[in-house]
Design a protein around this motif. Structure first.
Motif, PDB file in Angstrom:
ATOM      1  N   ARG A   1       0.676  -1.305   0.235  1.00  0.00           N
ATOM      2  CA  ARG A   1      -0.040   0.185   0.055  1.00  0.00           C
ATOM      3  C   ARG A   1       0.729   1.404  -0.139  1.00  0.00           C
ATOM      4  O   ARG A   1       1.997   1.387  -0.085  1.00  0.00           O
ATOM      5  CB  ARG A   1      -1.094  -0.301   1.277  1.00  0.00           C
ATOM      6  CG  ARG A   1      -1.839  -1.276   0.967  1.00  0.00           C
ATOM      7  CD  ARG A   1      -2.983  -0.949  -0.039  1.00  0.00           C
ATOM      8  NE  ARG A   1      -4.117  -2.231  -0.025  1.00  0.00           N
ATOM      9  CZ  ARG A   1      -3.733  -3.101  -0.906  1.00  0.00           C
ATOM     10  NH1 ARG A   1      -3.092  -3.209  -2.310  1.00  0.00           N
ATOM     11  NH2 ARG A   1      -4.695  -4.710  -0.834  1.00  0.00           N
TER      12      ARG A   1
ATOM     13  N   ASP B   1       0.698   1.985   5.046  1.00  0.00           N
ATOM     14  CA  ASP B   1       1.810   1.004   5.274  1.00  0.00           C
ATOM     15  C   ASP B   1       1.746   0.056   6.171  1.00  0.00           C
ATOM     16  O   ASP B   1       2.405   0.137   7.243  1.00  0.00           O
ATOM     17  CB  ASP B   1       3.008   1.379   4.659  1.00  0.00           C
ATOM     18  CG  ASP B   1       3.796  -0.009   4.663  1.00  0.00           C
ATOM     19  OD1 ASP B   1       3.168  -0.735   4.301  1.00  0.00           O
ATOM     20  OD2 ASP B   1       5.259   0.495   4.477  1.00  0.00           O
TER      21      ASP B   1
ATOM     22  N   PRO C   1      -1.400  -2.667   8.648  1.00  0.00           N
ATOM     23  CA  PRO C   1      -1.929  -4.323   8.500  1.00  0.00           C
ATOM     24  C   PRO C   1      -3.551  -3.137   8.701  1.00  0.00           C
ATOM     25  O   PRO C   1      -4.387  -4.322   8.038  1.00  0.00           O
ATOM     26  CB  PRO C   1      -1.712  -5.160   9.048  1.00  0.00           C
ATOM     27  CG  PRO C   1      -1.066  -4.469  10.232  1.00  0.00           C
ATOM     28  CD  PRO C   1      -0.462  -3.343   9.824  1.00  0.00           C
TER      29      PRO C   1
ATOM     30  N   MET D   1      -5.754  -8.325   5.745  1.00  0.00           N
ATOM     31  CA  MET D   1      -4.629  -7.693   5.774  1.00  0.00           C
ATOM     32  C   MET D   1      -3.697  -8.544   6.557  1.00  0.00           C
ATOM     33  O   MET D   1      -2.118  -8.377   6.357  1.00  0.00           O
ATOM     34  CB  MET D   1      -4.652  -6.167   5.626  1.00  0.00           C
ATOM     35  CG  MET D   1      -5.239  -5.250   4.809  1.00  0.00           C
ATOM     36  SD  MET D   1      -3.718  -5.581   3.274  1.00  0.00           S
ATOM     37  CE  MET D   1      -3.067  -4.172   4.005  1.00  0.00           C
TER      38      MET D   1
ATOM     39  N   TRP E   1      -0.869  -8.513   3.988  1.00  0.00           N
ATOM     40  CA  TRP E   1      -0.060  -7.594   3.724  1.00  0.00           C
ATOM     41  C   TRP E   1       1.782  -7.476   3.867  1.00  0.00           C
ATOM     42  O   TRP E   1       1.839  -8.747   4.465  1.00  0.00           O
ATOM     43  CB  TRP E   1      -0.239  -6.949   5.591  1.00  0.00           C
ATOM     44  CG  TRP E   1       0.872  -5.248   5.437  1.00  0.00           C
ATOM     45  CD1 TRP E   1       0.822  -4.152   4.803  1.00  0.00           C
ATOM     46  CD2 TRP E   1       1.672  -5.150   6.664  1.00  0.00           C
ATOM     47  NE1 TRP E   1       1.425  -3.795   5.104  1.00  0.00           N
ATOM     48  CE2 TRP E   1       2.573  -3.507   6.245  1.00  0.00           C
ATOM     49  CE3 TRP E   1       1.752  -6.109   7.118  1.00  0.00           C
ATOM     50  CZ2 TRP E   1       3.368  -3.419   7.284  1.00  0.00           C
ATOM     51  CZ3 TRP E   1       3.333  -5.211   8.187  1.00  0.00           C
ATOM     52  CH2 TRP E   1       3.596  -3.604   8.252  1.00  0.00           C
TER      53      TRP E   1
ATOM     54  N   SER F   1       4.901  -4.851   3.954  1.00  0.00           N
ATOM     55  CA  SER F   1       5.119  -3.806   4.204  1.00  0.00           C
ATOM     56  C   SER F   1       6.320  -3.512   2.811  1.00  0.00           C
ATOM     57  O   SER F   1       7.043  -3.852   1.899  1.00  0.00           O
ATOM     58  CB  SER F   1       6.049  -3.674   5.111  1.00  0.00           C
ATOM     59  OG  SER F   1       7.570  -4.367   5.171  1.00  0.00           O
TER      60      SER F   1
ATOM     61  N   GLY G   1       1.837  -8.569  10.742  1.00  0.00           N
ATOM     62  CA  GLY G   1       0.772  -7.805  10.932  1.00  0.00           C
ATOM     63  C   GLY G   1       0.601  -8.709  12.130  1.00  0.00           C
ATOM     64  O   GLY G   1      -0.621  -7.264  12.717  1.00  0.00           O
TER      65      GLY G   1
END
Length: 284
Positions: free
Chosen positions: A180, A185, A187, A214, A218, A220, A271
């Motif tokens: 994201r 950025d 979860p 997420m 997720w 990062s 996360g």
């Protein structure tokens, strides 16, 4: 190392350049609009072979990110088996990039594949897959695209294997989970983005389901950049794919041990370490 990045202005492209710009890489940033980043900006469309071909000369590696999305979500309306203009455009772009890389003698191609290449695992097992109930797509999971978007990613992986085995390019398919923009950025990013868009309230069932999803999916921004660097520095892989997720305890895309052993991918984030979203910064 000289690296061409297509679709360089997007959130994955900026994650790469944000974190690797000081590590000795000379980036060429190709996109349909000018990119303000660390490297030469080239304005071109991957669907136009003649326009992009000169940018491949002298490159050691290509990171292919450019794509056209069929809407913002990958719901049932994107799961038709009919032809679409966006699918045609994405396949054309993939072919052009690989052909240009082969013609220019580029050593390696990194392709931004997606969790959607095996996304039917999620679709058929939701919401249990979000709650660490033993549902896993391992490294040997066959293609199970959940949409035309996922189908284009499966195609890109298969064409990459052909390019590797027939033409000697090293190929890496990165099945990216959820990377994201900097503001989201973490979860809780998708859940908070939904709050900001007025789609649900914080703490609602819909919000909590996005958080659960997420926390498994997720990746990062710094872990994504690390995965890319592991592939750029590798000289052992002929062709392969790797899941782009952080070291999330409840990840259902799971080849982390394989990625560690094969290319040295050792993500730093998890996360599960987050129990709430970060406080908004004053600039937001």
């Amino acid at each position: 190392m000289d690296v061409l990045v297509t679709g360089a202005g997007g959130r994955v492209g900026t994650a790469i350049t944000d974190h690797l710009s000081d590590d000795g890489y000379d980036f060429t940033l190709l996109d349909v609009t000018e990119v303000d980043g660390p490297g030469e900006s080239v304005v071109a469309d991957v669907r136009d072979y003649e326009a992009i071909r000169p940018s491949f000369e002298g490159q050691d590696a290509v990171v292919h990110l450019a794509l056209i999305r069929e809407g913002d979500e990958f719901g049932a309306d994107s799961r038709g088996v009919g032809w679409s203009a966006d699918l045609r455009s994405n396949l054309e772009g993939i072919n052009n990039v690989y052909e240009a890389a082969i013609d220019a003698g580029v050593e390696s191609v990194l392709f931004a594949s997606s969790n959607h290449a095996v996304g039917m695992v999620e679709v058929r097992n939701s919401p249990a897959v979000y709650h660490d109930e033993g549902i896993v797509a391992g490294h040997d999971e066959p293609h199970r695209p959940d949409s035309r978007y996922g189908l284009s990613k499966s195609y890109g992986e298969d064409l990459g294997r052909l390019a590797a085995e027939a033409h000697g390019i090293r190929f890496y398919g990165l099945r990216i989970g959820a990377v994201r923009a900097p503001r989201y950025d973490h979860p809780y990013g998708d859940a908070e983005r939904g709050v900001d868009a007025g789609r649900w309230e914080r703490g609602s069932d819909a919000y909590e389901e996005q958080v659960a999803r997420m926390k498994g999916l997720w990746q990062s921004r710094r872990d994504l950049a690390h995965l890319v660097e592991c592939c750029l520095q590798d000289d052992t892989v002929e062709w392969d794919h790797f899941y782009g997720v952080s070291a999330n305890d409840r990840r259902w895309l799971d080849d982390l041990q394989y990625a560690r052993e094969t290319i040295g991918y050792d993500p730093r984030d998890d996360g599960e370490e987050w129990s709430e979203p970060p406080e908004p910064s004053e600039s937001e």
